[in-house]
Design a protein around this motif. Structure first.
Motif, PDB file in Angstrom:
ATOM      1  N   TYR A  54      -4.574  -3.839  -3.023  1.00  0.00           N
ATOM      2  CA  TYR A  54      -4.389  -4.397  -4.373  1.00  0.00           C
ATOM      3  C   TYR A  54      -3.278  -5.420  -4.466  1.00  0.00           C
TER       4      TYR A  54
ATOM      5  N   ASP B 255       3.801   8.693  -1.347  1.00  0.00           N
ATOM      6  CA  ASP B 255       2.759   8.970  -2.369  1.00  0.00           C
ATOM      7  C   ASP B 255       1.424   8.311  -2.023  1.00  0.00           C
ATOM      8  N   ASP B 256       1.476   7.138  -1.330  1.00  0.00           N
ATOM      9  CA  ASP B 256       0.228   6.452  -0.979  1.00  0.00           C
ATOM     10  C   ASP B 256      -0.672   7.332  -0.110  1.00  0.00           C
TER      11      ASP B 256
ATOM     12  N   HIS C   1       2.147  -3.112   0.893  1.00  0.00           N
ATOM     13  CA  HIS C   1       0.834  -2.656   1.372  1.00  0.00           C
ATOM     14  C   HIS C   1       0.210  -3.725   2.280  1.00  0.00           C
TER      15      HIS C   1
ATOM     16  N   ALA D 116       2.595   2.403   2.992  1.00  0.00           N
ATOM     17  CA  ALA D 116       3.720   1.600   2.529  1.00  0.00           C
ATOM     18  C   ALA D 116       4.840   2.448   1.946  1.00  0.00           C
ATOM     19  N   HIS D 117       4.469   3.392   1.057  1.00  0.00           N
ATOM     20  CA  HIS D 117       5.456   4.161   0.293  1.00  0.00           C
ATOM     21  C   HIS D 117       5.087   5.641   0.318  1.00  0.00           C
TER      22      HIS D 117
END
Ligand SMILES: [Zn+2]
Length: 296
Positions: A145, A17-18, A150, A14-15
């Protein structure tokens, strides 16, 4: 096909860092082994909170320049992992970070969550047909989560895998390709609990400790079908990649924190649940190679 490496792994996140938090060890391992490791990140993470006070001016409610900054953080993280093929879905900035569930940014034009799955999926179909991965890694249907981007990354990855295999869908995007195995990112509950126990016992640079419920993808042990244990070198690369996302992640040895400043364990073994395809491990055992049972 042009000369592709024999083993090809695609990760959809998604972003920025994930990928490092979930799969840093896995990506470092397969890149070092000569596999093609392709990361597709769906947004620039424009709505993230900024940790270093000196960079607070980048935040979306101030200069709104966090996205381009995180492109640079992701590039540094990929250098740490030895991964050279990283792309943004539809190109950088095509889809915007939607923010946490329920905020008004969810409904903004161009927000990833506000984009129809069938609008976003063809961009990933094109990547799948070009790189022809045998293995796809993404999130579970809840996105691990419940973050809207996500969840949407899961939906787009799942839909794109289906469409890429259909020769009647958009032949202009390349010859059809079926992905042999799809994995969801997972963390076994006992492993997280042990990590938190260690953190509480040893202490860290962070003022407080997160909870098991703050960790995405936590499930009971019996759901885990594969585990990739990092060597010390791969673990160090993962740690460096996470630290490269400095606006989002603070690393302190075997622990890290997000912008909430709550410590949590930095896992150097990564866990997966096989969601599609056939396990290459003997009955009742976990795979230790995501390509197990895959023929090139
Ligand atoms: Zn994320």
């Amino acid at each position: 096909m042009p000369d592709l490496p024999a083993r090809r792994l695609l990760l959809v996140h998604a972003h920025p860092d994930d990928e490092s938090i979930n799969n840093g060890v896995t990506m470092a391992r397969y890149a070092a082994e000569g596999a093609l490791v392709t990361l597709v990140t769906c947004t620039l993470g424009e709505e993230g909170e900024v940790i270093p006070p000196g960079l607070a001016h980048l935040a979306p409610d101030r200069e709104d320049r966090l996205g381009p900054h995180r492109v640079g953080e992701l590039a540094a993280a990929m250098a740490a992992l030895g991964v050279t093929d990283h792309r943004f879905l539809g190109g950088p900035g095509r889809f915007r970070d939607s923010g946490m569930m329920g905020v008004e940014q969810n409904r903004r034009d161009g927000a990833f969550w506000n984009t129809h799955v069938d609008t976003a999926a063809p961009y990933l179909v094109e990547v799948i047909r070009e790189t022809r991965p045998q293995v796809l890694v993404t999130y579970d249907p809840d996105g691990g989560y419940g973050h809207p981007d996500h969840i949407q990354a899961h939906r787009v990855a799942t839909r794109a895998a289906e469409l890429a295999a259909d020769p009647d869908f958009r032949p202009d995007l390349g010859p059809a390709h079926a992905i042999a195995k799809v994995y969801w990112n997972r963390v076994p509950r006992p492993v997280v609990e042990a990590g938190f126990a260690r953190l509480r016992a040893e202490g860290s640079a962070f003022p407080a400790v997160a909870a098991v419920g703050d960790v995405p993808g936590v499930v009971d042990e019996d759901r885990i079908t594969a585990e990739i244990a990092g060597t010390p070198e791969q673990a160090a690369r993962k740690s460096a990649a996470m630290a490269a996302h400095a606006t989002q992640v603070a690393v302190d040895g075997p622990f890290f924190a997000l912008s909430n400043d709550l410590g949590q364990p930095l896992l150097t073994t990564e866990y997966y649940e096989l969601a599609h395809g056939t396990s290459g491990a003997p009955e009742g055992e976990r795979e230790t190679d995501l390509f197990a049972g895959v023929t090139a």
